[in-house]
Each structure stands twice: as C-alpha cells, then as structure tokens.
Design a protein around this motif. Structure first.
Motif, PDB file in Angstrom:
ATOM      1  N   ARG A  97     -17.298  35.984  37.123  1.00 18.63           N
ATOM      2  CA  ARG A  97     -17.361  37.351  36.620  1.00 18.63           C
ATOM      3  C   ARG A  97     -18.739  37.648  36.061  1.00 18.63           C
ATOM      4  NH1 ARG A  97     -17.210  38.298  31.797  1.00 18.63           N
ATOM      5  NH2 ARG A  97     -15.955  36.476  31.284  1.00 18.63           N
ATOM      6  N   MET A  98     -19.314  36.686  35.343  1.00 16.55           N
ATOM      7  CA  MET A  98     -20.650  36.892  34.806  1.00 16.55           C
ATOM      8  C   MET A  98     -21.680  36.972  35.927  1.00 16.55           C
ATOM      9  SD  MET A  98     -20.324  37.289  31.673  1.00 16.55           S
ATOM     10  CE  MET A  98     -22.090  37.369  31.438  1.00 16.55           C
ATOM     11  N   LEU A  99     -21.506  36.182  36.966  1.00 18.31           N
ATOM     12  CA  LEU A  99     -22.430  36.245  38.090  1.00 18.31           C
ATOM     13  C   LEU A  99     -22.381  37.605  38.766  1.00 18.31           C
ATOM     14  CD1 LEU A  99     -24.369  34.836  40.083  1.00 18.31           C
ATOM     15  CD2 LEU A  99     -22.354  34.100  41.362  1.00 18.31           C
ATOM     16  N   ILE A 100     -21.167  38.146  38.891  1.00 17.28           N
ATOM     17  CA  ILE A 100     -21.004  39.434  39.558  1.00 17.28           C
ATOM     18  C   ILE A 100     -21.473  40.579  38.678  1.00 17.28           C
ATOM     19  CG2 ILE A 100     -19.307  41.034  40.537  1.00 17.28           C
ATOM     20  CD1 ILE A 100     -17.615  38.544  41.203  1.00 17.28           C
ATOM     21  N   TYR A 123     -28.315  35.885  34.717  1.00 17.56           N
ATOM     22  CA  TYR A 123     -28.212  35.220  36.007  1.00 17.56           C
ATOM     23  C   TYR A 123     -28.894  33.854  35.989  1.00 17.56           C
ATOM     24  CZ  TYR A 123     -26.325  39.370  38.290  1.00 17.56           C
ATOM     25  OH  TYR A 123     -25.527  40.419  38.674  1.00 17.56           O
ATOM     26  N   LEU A 124     -30.082  33.793  35.386  1.00 20.65           N
ATOM     27  CA  LEU A 124     -30.768  32.509  35.328  1.00 20.65           C
ATOM     28  C   LEU A 124     -30.013  31.520  34.441  1.00 20.65           C
ATOM     29  CD1 LEU A 124     -34.485  33.692  35.134  1.00 20.65           C
ATOM     30  CD2 LEU A 124     -33.327  32.600  37.061  1.00 20.65           C
ATOM     31  N   SER A 125     -29.509  32.006  33.315  1.00 20.87           N
ATOM     32  CA  SER A 125     -28.709  31.138  32.442  1.00 20.87           C
ATOM     33  C   SER A 125     -27.461  30.669  33.174  1.00 20.87           C
ATOM     34  CB  SER A 125     -28.314  31.884  31.163  1.00 20.87           C
ATOM     35  OG  SER A 125     -29.453  32.268  30.431  1.00 20.87           O
ATOM     36  N   PHE A 126     -26.840  31.596  33.895  1.00 24.82           N
ATOM     37  CA  PHE A 126     -25.664  31.226  34.676  1.00 24.82           C
ATOM     38  C   PHE A 126     -25.997  30.129  35.673  1.00 24.82           C
ATOM     39  CE2 PHE A 126     -23.483  31.561  38.717  1.00 24.82           C
ATOM     40  CZ  PHE A 126     -22.150  31.442  38.343  1.00 24.82           C
ATOM     41  N   GLY A 150     -34.300  49.426  32.043  1.00 25.73           N
ATOM     42  CA  GLY A 150     -35.123  48.236  31.875  1.00 25.73           C
ATOM     43  C   GLY A 150     -34.418  47.168  31.058  1.00 25.73           C
ATOM     44  N   ALA A 151     -33.706  47.597  30.007  1.00 23.68           N
ATOM     45  CA  ALA A 151     -32.941  46.642  29.209  1.00 23.68           C
ATOM     46  C   ALA A 151     -31.888  45.954  30.061  1.00 23.68           C
ATOM     47  CB  ALA A 151     -32.281  47.364  28.033  1.00 23.68           C
ATOM     48  N   ALA A 152     -31.251  46.734  30.937  1.00 20.93           N
ATOM     49  CA  ALA A 152     -30.218  46.161  31.806  1.00 20.93           C
ATOM     50  C   ALA A 152     -30.811  45.107  32.734  1.00 20.93           C
ATOM     51  CB  ALA A 152     -29.564  47.269  32.623  1.00 20.93           C
ATOM     52  N   VAL A 153     -31.995  45.380  33.278  1.00 20.91           N
ATOM     53  CA  VAL A 153     -32.618  44.435  34.194  1.00 20.91           C
ATOM     54  C   VAL A 153     -32.949  43.134  33.478  1.00 20.91           C
ATOM     55  CG1 VAL A 153     -34.658  44.001  35.609  1.00 20.91           C
ATOM     56  CG2 VAL A 153     -33.502  46.205  35.736  1.00 20.91           C
ATOM     57  N   TRP A 154     -33.501  43.215  32.259  1.00 18.94           N
ATOM     58  CA  TRP A 154     -33.798  42.004  31.508  1.00 18.94           C
ATOM     59  C   TRP A 154     -32.523  41.251  31.150  1.00 18.94           C
ATOM     60  CZ3 TRP A 154     -38.018  39.314  31.066  1.00 18.94           C
ATOM     61  CH2 TRP A 154     -39.263  39.930  31.217  1.00 18.94           C
ATOM     62  N   ALA A 155     -31.496  41.994  30.751  1.00 17.49           N
ATOM     63  CA  ALA A 155     -30.232  41.346  30.409  1.00 17.49           C
ATOM     64  C   ALA A 155     -29.648  40.634  31.618  1.00 17.49           C
ATOM     65  CB  ALA A 155     -29.239  42.376  29.863  1.00 17.49           C
ATOM     66  N   MET A 156     -29.699  41.283  32.780  1.00 20.45           N
ATOM     67  CA  MET A 156     -29.176  40.664  34.002  1.00 20.45           C
ATOM     68  C   MET A 156     -29.982  39.443  34.391  1.00 20.45           C
ATOM     69  SD  MET A 156     -28.044  43.649  36.602  1.00 20.45           S
ATOM     70  CE  MET A 156     -29.709  44.261  36.684  1.00 20.45           C
ATOM     71  N   ALA A 157     -31.307  39.566  34.300  1.00 18.58           N
ATOM     72  CA  ALA A 157     -32.155  38.441  34.694  1.00 18.58           C
ATOM     73  C   ALA A 157     -31.870  37.222  33.817  1.00 18.58           C
ATOM     74  CB  ALA A 157     -33.628  38.839  34.594  1.00 18.58           C
ATOM     75  N   GLY A 158     -31.785  37.444  32.510  1.00 20.98           N
ATOM     76  CA  GLY A 158     -31.478  36.337  31.612  1.00 20.98           C
ATOM     77  C   GLY A 158     -30.113  35.749  31.879  1.00 20.98           C
ATOM     78  N   VAL A 216     -34.322  33.825  24.757  1.00 22.61           N
ATOM     79  CA  VAL A 216     -33.407  33.047  23.917  1.00 22.61           C
ATOM     80  C   VAL A 216     -32.269  32.463  24.754  1.00 22.61           C
ATOM     81  CG1 VAL A 216     -31.753  33.175  22.012  1.00 22.61           C
ATOM     82  CG2 VAL A 216     -33.966  34.333  21.827  1.00 22.61           C
ATOM     83  N   ASN A 217     -31.654  33.290  25.580  1.00 17.82           N
ATOM     84  CA  ASN A 217     -30.511  32.819  26.360  1.00 17.82           C
ATOM     85  C   ASN A 217     -30.916  31.786  27.406  1.00 17.82           C
ATOM     86  OD1 ASN A 217     -28.688  34.485  24.992  1.00 17.82           O
ATOM     87  ND2 ASN A 217     -29.085  36.205  26.348  1.00 17.82           N
ATOM     88  N   LEU A 218     -32.013  32.030  28.103  1.00 16.44           N
ATOM     89  CA  LEU A 218     -32.435  31.082  29.126  1.00 16.44           C
ATOM     90  C   LEU A 218     -32.892  29.764  28.503  1.00 16.44           C
ATOM     91  CD1 LEU A 218     -32.939  30.409  32.052  1.00 16.44           C
ATOM     92  CD2 LEU A 218     -35.193  31.496  31.862  1.00 16.44           C
ATOM     93  N   GLY A 219     -33.659  29.841  27.435  1.00 16.41           N
ATOM     94  CA  GLY A 219     -34.112  28.614  26.775  1.00 16.41           C
ATOM     95  C   GLY A 219     -32.947  27.786  26.251  1.00 16.41           C
ATOM     96  N   GLY A 220     -31.983  28.457  25.624  1.00 19.05           N
ATOM     97  CA  GLY A 220     -30.814  27.740  25.130  1.00 19.05           C
ATOM     98  C   GLY A 220     -30.022  27.106  26.250  1.00 19.05           C
ATOM     99  N   ALA A 221     -29.889  27.820  27.366  1.00 19.66           N
ATOM    100  CA  ALA A 221     -29.136  27.282  28.497  1.00 19.66           C
ATOM    101  C   ALA A 221     -29.817  26.057  29.097  1.00 19.66           C
ATOM    102  CB  ALA A 221     -28.957  28.360  29.563  1.00 19.66           C
TER     103      ALA A 221
END
Length: 547
Positions: A310-313, A74-77, A64-72, A203-208
């Motif tokens: 790389r981050m996208l992948i 990818y959207l930030s990216f 679950g942590a991985a999914v949230w980390a990826m979602a944040g 935090v990451n998405l809002g900052g982006a």
C-alpha cells in the motif's frame, strides 16, 4: 483506526521485520491526488513563525511537498522491503518474527501518546515562537521519558503472561528507542509546518538505511528476534541525529510554564489516537495469546506485506493534506470538490493495486519469502481486500477533527475498536485463516460507522462519488483481467513464476491506463501531471553543470 495491525511510531519502519504500521496509516494519500486537489500553494511566502524567530521562506508548495514525501517514502520502502526479504528468506523464521511482533505491539499500545499530537498542535498554531517551541519540546521529552519507563516496567510481566522469556529483552531495547523520539518529533513537526518535506526525506531515508543495515547484519550473525529490536533502536537514533541536523530543536532549556494549551490540545487529539491505536495495535497481541508463535509471525507477515505494498502504491503524503484542507476550511470554501478529487486518486490507484495483491498473494509470498512463509498468503489476500474498503473514504480521521466533529469521531472510534478486537478474537477460534477472515467482516462494520459521518462532514456530491467508484471499479477489473485469465486458462496460483507474474502485471497496468482513459476518470489527467512533475524533478534538484 483499528483496521491496521500494530502501527508503528515515528521511530519504527513500516510493518514487517522493522516494526508495525504508521500512525494514521489509512489516511495515506495517493501520489496523483496532490495535483488532483487543484489547490494553490498552501503556505505563505514566509514561515508563520513569530517575529522573535528568523523568518524562513516557504519551502515548497503542495505538489512539491508531495514529490519529496513520495521520494522519501519510496526509497525508504525499497530499503526496508529489501532488508525484510533478505532477513525472512535466509535468517529469521516465522516464530522469530512472531516474537518481535508481539513485543512491538505491546510497546505501541503503551506508546500511543508518543508525540502527544505535537505535530498537529504545532501545525494548528497561528504563530510559532521560541517559547512555543521550548514548551512543546519539553512536553514531548516528558512523555518520551514516561513511555520508555513504562515499557521497560512491563517487560518482565509481559514475558511471564505470554510464557515467552525472550519477550523481556526485546521490550527493554524498544523502550530505549523511545528516548530518541523527541529529538525527531519536534524538528519534523516544524518542517511540516513550513512544508519542508525535503527534511522529512532525509530523516526517513537515513533512518531506514541505518535500521535496515543493522537488522540484516545482526540477523546474519544469528541474533534472531533481537536483531530487529536493535535495528529499531539504531533507526530511532539515526532519525534523531539527522532531524536535529536539518532543523535543530533541542528540548533545552526545559519550559513547563503555560503548557495547559499544549496538554489540552494534545489530550483531545491523543484521545482519538488512543482509541484507534488500541484496536490497530492489539491484533498481534490477541493472535499471540490464542495461536502459536509461528501463526503470529505468518499473520504479521501477511498484514505487513499488505501495508508495504500500500505504501509503495500510495506514498506517505497524507501529512501534506492536513494543512491543505485546513486552509480550505479557513477560507470558508467547501471541502466536497477537493475531497472528491482525493477519493478519485485513492480509488483509481489503490483499488487495482490492492485487488491485484490479493489475487497474486500466493505467488508473491512464495517468490519473495520462500515456502516457509506460504501460510501468510491467505492473510495477505484478505487484508488486501480490507484495504480496498478502507481507502474508499480517505481522511476519515483528519477531516472530522478539522471541522469540529471530534466528539462524534471518538464515539465511532470506540465502537470501531471494540468491533475490531471482538471480531478478531472470535476469528482466532478457527485458526490463522479465521483471524484473517475477521478483517473482512470488520470492513462492513467500518463502512457503517464512517460513511454517514464523512458525508455530513465533507458534504460531497453522492452521485459524483458513486460515479468515481464505478469508474475505479472498471479500471480495477481491467487491471486484474490478465492474471485472472492466467489462473483460469493456464496455471494455478502455486505454479505461477516471476516471468508470468511480471507479464500479467505489465498487461494489467496497460489495461488499467486504457480503462482510466476510456472512462474519463478524473485521475488520468492527474497521473499525467504528476508524472511530468516527477520527470522534471531531477533538473530542479541536481546542480547545473559548470560552463
């Protein structure tokens, strides 16, 4: 970890217009590898805070942590990448980006102690109480003030050294952004400890979003390189505000008693950070000293685009694995089997992705940024090839630290840094392409330095590792075949348009999946499992309709 070019702190976005790279960026774990580790939930049913803090339920398990980390991520990216395309194509020149890249690289070299290893120190504490939080927050604030002051102090001398007057105001604005660092570092560290990566997502998405909006708006108004500096400051402020809303951890009242363990732990971890960062963040400075400002911008664009892809992948979920492998170590279990599954995930996804990026570098740069940035394509291709080598031995910084091999790691980091810098300086004698080609020579040095260390630290099965490499190589070849045939039988790289590139990429993706299936690659089942988890996520996150 000198392979990366100018890596960004928590306040800065991935490399490109918004800054440089991330700390420990090579240790990004591909999305499917979370399931691949095949670990149980890596946290207790309650937060490991001391009794004087309210007990908090564990936020989520590793997957679950991985999914949230990826979602944040990818959207930030998406936000950052879209803003970078708009800015580069219509508002900023390579010279504008070059000026900002030199400034950010200078700031990041000075700011290698940004969080003083605070996140890992907090994660490693057996218990965490209010007094511990107050002391950590106070140390974080102390270092942030010192870094902001130091960056501001070097602004005008640096401008004179590079003969670039515009460097000084950019450095002063970047210095101010570091004042917000403690307000985001501490909440993020605490949330990482309890696997609260939904907070990292916010935090990451809002900052982006804030950073991208400010950058585009100010670039549109003609602020040039300063638009990127002000965007960095705005993004840092947004991250700080959101982080404090998610997990209030203000550095007040200040506590400087009994901080020796924090300073001791931070100095050991930050020594590794400093040694690696000097090599990772100096390339823009070196290129800026030996080559014209336009070349700096093209070099930064090529390296930045490689990092963004790389981050996208892969997704930015390497942070999930540090506590996970720490638990394996604490239980006395071998690291090798779990590590091989992580390697399988890395190579199955990153190898074809980065090889495809190298093969398609010229049409990608032309389509995204226009003819003014064509010179970035060779840089992108060679740096993408470097990434293939680096991801073959993931977690090369974290696992030696976890197993008490910090001293050996530091020695290799010093050699690593010296080799990276010297090779880049030598490459600059042959211009921009020579500087990029030096990264390929550096890749050989990197393998010689770290392959034996990782073998001794993890004690993996060498034959199993080679089998994984072979299967990933087959999948990579299958992914590249369609575009390779286009080049060989039909169109040259400069004539490939978006439709042809998209079709070739789609066919390559199908060939990749077939190759994974036919070779019985360990990552195939992992990809299926994670895809099912992602498809089920909306049902878990979205509120159920009222009946």
């Amino acid at each position: 970890m000198p392979a990366r070019v100018a890596q960004a702190p928590a306040i800065a976005a991935p490399r490109g217009e918004f800054g440089a790279d991330r700390q420990h960026a090579r240790d990004v774990v591909p999305m499917e590898s979370i399931r691949a580790v095949n670990l149980p939930v890596m946290i207790e049913t309650e937060s490991p805070l001391d009794a004087d803090l309210p007990a908090e339920p564990a936020s989520m398990g590793v997957r679950g942590a991985a999914v949230w980390a990826m979602a944040g991520q990818y959207l930030s990216f998406g936000v950052q990448f879209g803003a970078s395309v708009v800015i580069s194509r219509w508002f900023l020149s390579p010279a504008d980006l070059g000026l900002f890249s030199i400034a950010m690289a200078l700031a990041l070299v000075i700011a290698v102690f940004q969080d003083f290893g605070m996140a890992r120190h907090i994660a490693a504490l057996p218990t965490l109480g209010r007094d511990d939080l107050a002391r950590c927050a106070s140390v974080s604030l102390m270092f942030a003030l010192g870094l902001a002051t130091l960056i501001g102090a070097v602004a005008f001398p640096a401008a004179r050294f590079y003969h670039l007057p515009g460097l000084a105001p950019i450095l002063l604005i970047i210095a101010a952004s570091y004042l917000f660092s403690p307000l985001s570092v501490m909440p993020l560290a605490v949330m990482s400890r309890t696997m609260g990566f939904h907070g990292h997502f916010m935090v990451n998405l809002g900052g982006a979003l804030v950073q991208g909006a400010v950058a585009v708006a100010m670039a549109w108004q003609g602020w040039g390189s300063l638009s990127l500096a002000w965007a960095t400051l705005a993004g840092a402020a947004a991250r700080a505000v959101i982080a404090q809303m998610m997990r209030p951890t203000l550095p007040w009242p200040l506590r400087f008693d009994a901080i020796a363990p924090i300073l001791g732990s931070g100095s050991r971890l930050s020594l590794i950070t400093v040694v690696g960062a000097l090599g990772a963040r100096m390339p823009d400075m070196i290129v800026g000293r030996f080559l014209p400002l336009r070349a700096v911008g093209l070099f930064s664009r090529g390296v930045g685009l490689s990092d963004q892809f790389r981050m996208l992948i892969a997704g930015a979920i390497g942070q999930v694995f540090f506590p996970a492998f720490a638990r394996i170590r604490d239980r006395g279990e071998p690291l090798g089997p779990a590590y091989l599954r992580v390697v399988a995930g890395y190579t199955a996804v990153l190898w074809p992705g980065m090889a495809g990026l190298a093969l398609a570098a010229q049409p990608i740069v032309h389509l995204l940024y226009g003819p003014a940035w064509t010179g970035a394509a060779p840089v992108l291709g060679m740096v993408a090839l470097l990434e293939i080598v680096l991801c073959a031995l993931p977690l090369h910084l974290d696992l030696p630290v976890l197993t008490g091999q910090t001293g050996r790691l530091v020695v290799r980091n010093v050699i690593d840094t010296v080799a990276s810098v010297l090779l880049l300086m030598a490459g600059c004698r042959w211009g921009l392409n020579g500087a990029a080609a030096s990264r390929l020579v550096y890749a050989v040095v990197w393998v010689l330095l770290y392959a034996r260390l990782m073998d001794e630290v993890v004690r993996f099965d060498r034959r199993a590792l080679l089998r994984i490499y072979a299967k990933s190589a087959v999948a990579t070849g299958a992914a590249l075949l369609p575009l390779g045939l286009v080049y060989a039988l039909w169109l040259s790289p400069d004539a490939v348009g978006l439709p042809v590139l998209a079709v070739a990429a789609g066919l390559g993706g199908l060939g990749w999946l077939v190759a994974l299936l036919m070779t019985r690659h360990p990552a195939f089942d992992d990809i299926q499992g994670l895809a099912q988890h992602l498809l089920a996520l909306p049902r878990r996150v979205l509120p159920k309709p009222l009946r």
